[in-house]
Design an enzyme around this catalytic site. Structure first.
Site, PDB file in Angstrom:
ATOM      1  N   ALA A  54      -4.406   6.121  11.662  1.00  0.00           N
ATOM      2  CA  ALA A  54      -5.047   5.692  10.181  1.00  0.00           C
ATOM      3  C   ALA A  54      -4.099   5.684   9.145  1.00  0.00           C
ATOM      4  CB  ALA A  54      -6.162   6.671   9.969  1.00  0.00           C
ATOM      5  N   GLY A 102      -5.032   4.746   5.257  1.00  0.00           N
ATOM      6  CA  GLY A 102      -6.245   4.171   5.489  1.00  0.00           C
ATOM      7  C   GLY A 102      -6.716   2.951   5.198  1.00  0.00           C
ATOM      8  N   LYS A 113      -6.763  -0.098   6.746  1.00  0.00           N
ATOM      9  CA  LYS A 113      -7.798  -0.575   7.756  1.00  0.00           C
ATOM     10  C   LYS A 113      -8.931   0.116   7.665  1.00  0.00           C
ATOM     11  CE  LYS A 113      -3.673  -2.780  10.097  1.00  0.00           C
ATOM     12  NZ  LYS A 113      -2.742  -2.113   9.149  1.00  0.00           N
ATOM     13  N   ASP A 135      -4.732  11.213  12.308  1.00  0.00           N
ATOM     14  CA  ASP A 135      -3.424  10.670  12.114  1.00  0.00           C
ATOM     15  C   ASP A 135      -2.516  12.008  12.342  1.00  0.00           C
ATOM     16  OD1 ASP A 135      -1.776   8.261  10.973  1.00  0.00           O
ATOM     17  OD2 ASP A 135      -0.661  10.303  10.461  1.00  0.00           O
ATOM     18  N   CYS A 180       2.600  -4.315  13.270  1.00  0.00           N
ATOM     19  CA  CYS A 180       3.232  -5.235  12.140  1.00  0.00           C
ATOM     20  C   CYS A 180       4.733  -5.501  12.603  1.00  0.00           C
ATOM     21  CB  CYS A 180       3.219  -4.553  10.907  1.00  0.00           C
ATOM     22  SG  CYS A 180       4.063  -2.920  10.822  1.00  0.00           S
TER      23      CYS A 180
END
Length: 404
Positions: free
Chosen positions: A233, A236, A238, A256, A354
């Site tokens: 996460a 956070g 998302k 996390d 990403c």
């Protein structure tokens, strides 16, 4: 444009910290912007944008200036002189700019612009790896796109307002935004600006989140009332989007390995009015095992090279090492293998990064599906986002479903 001594000094100081001390560009820029309370928004904009510009084009400017790392203060002034000359800015009569060979700089630029890895300012190994994985034609376009300055994109917090209301609220503050087709919760700033000081932000009406990143929560196909786990996460971004899509109904478990990131998420969730988020630190295998076969949806926003987000983190290309890529691919496999066990039969899993590299994306999904644990899943669909095609960050997401 007229150069101001104190702004140029701040930029040079910042570049020395980024290049020689390995500090992160965003942290350095944050510190620089607090340096002088008398600076207006234009002054702060100059320092931030010039620092990022020289970081982005470090290799090109260093080759033109004929300087090598570690850079001395004089070397940084030479890089600055190259930047200013290529921007068409008249150099003031300061000792740092004495004997700047303006014509030679322009000539060297023309000459070096024939070599992609220098013109687009990438280390040799990244250029070679990208060609190998994406192909020459695609990488030519993507390398250019990754050097463009990223737009500021807002994600409307639908727990508190609508896109139309937020647009009107910001318009009253003389902040113009536009809708982006295909991105239901996104607003793009027409002109870059500091939106964090607005009452709309402080009241939790929006978060700053790139358009590509906003597609991940949508891809997860969440519904109100579900049990959803965001396994990596971080702070956070998302997670908050998932909570909004679930209309605060059901349970979002944000996990996390870093407790401090989850504390930041807790603060953001309070501001956003997201009440259905529970934070859990992954300090052993226990928190994962407790959730085996329990989750309707699991998001694995995996740690990765970050090569898709170089527009906003240009210093990452100078910090990345080939060994890190190999190491992170092993971590991605381990995370997929372990965290996928939290999905219940009939539930869905999204693996996202990403990165623009197939070896971190499609190849990892294929490797997982071929594994013992992966045989319980079926591939539903995936989405590959490249900056030169979308205009936003490079991203990848794959949706898998666990067999009943």
């Amino acid at each position: 444009m007229r150069l101001h001594r104190n702004l140029c000094f701040a930029t040079v100081d910042g570049l020395l910290q980024i290049f020689n001390e390995g500090m992160y560009a965003d942290k350095v820029v944050q510190m620089l912007l607090k340096r002088d309370k008398r600076w207006g928004s234009r002054d702060r904009g100059f320092v931030a944008e010039t620092t990022y510009d020289i970081v982005r084009w470090k290799r090109l400017y260093a080759e033109i200036a004929e300087v090598k790392e570690p850079f001395s203060r004089d070397d940084i002034w030479r890089l600055f002189a190259v930047w200013a000359t290529l921007k068409g800015i008249k150099l003031p009569d300061w000792k740092y700019f004495e004997n700047t060979p303006s014509r030679k700089i322009k000539g060297r630029f023309d000459e070096l612009s024939q070599i992609r890895k220098i013109k687009e300012s990438f280390p040799d190994w990244i250029d070679e790896l990208a060609v190998k994985e994406l192909g020459e034609k695609v990488w030519n376009k993507e390398a250019i796109a990754l050097n463009e300055q990223a737009d500021v994109i807002l994600r409307v917090n639908t727990l508190k307002t609508t896109k139309e209301k937020l647009q009107a609220e910001l318009f009253d503050l003389e902040i113009e935004t536009e809708f982006i087709k295909g991105y239901p919760d996104a607003l793009k700033l027409a002109v870059r600006g500091n939106v964090f000081i607005t009452e709309a932000f402080q009241n939790g009406h929006f978060e700053v989140q790139d358009a590509s990143s906003q597609l991940v929560a949508e891809f997860l196909d969440v519904k109100p009332g579900m049990k959803v786990v965001d396994t990596c996460a971080g702070a956070g971004g998302k997670t908050l989007h998932i909570a909004a899509l679930m209309e605060n109904k059901g349970q979002v478990i944000a996990m996390d390995i870093y407790d401090n990131k989850l504390k930041e998420l807790k603060r953001r969730a309070k501001r956003d009015g997201a009440h259905n988020i529970e934070m859990r630190v992954i300090d052993s295998t226990k928190p994962i095992k407790k959730l085996y076969d329990k989750a309707d949806r699991v998001l694995i926003d995996a740690p990765c090279s970050g090569l898709g987000v170089l527009r906003r983190n240009p210093d990452a290309k100078w910090k990345l090492q080939p060994e890190f890529i190999e190491k992170i691919k092993k971590t991605q496999q381990e995370i997929l293998e372990s965290y996928s066990k939290m999905v219940k039969p009939g539930g869905k899993l999204v693996y996202a990064t990403c990165s623009i590299l197939p070896s971190e994306n499609q190849d990892q999904v294929k490797h997982f599906l071929d594994s013992e644990n992966g045989k319980d899943f079926t591939f539903v669909k995936d989405k590959k986002i490249l900056s030169h095609e979308s205009g936003f960050d490079g991203f990848y997401m794959a949706l898998l479903e666990k067999k009943i």
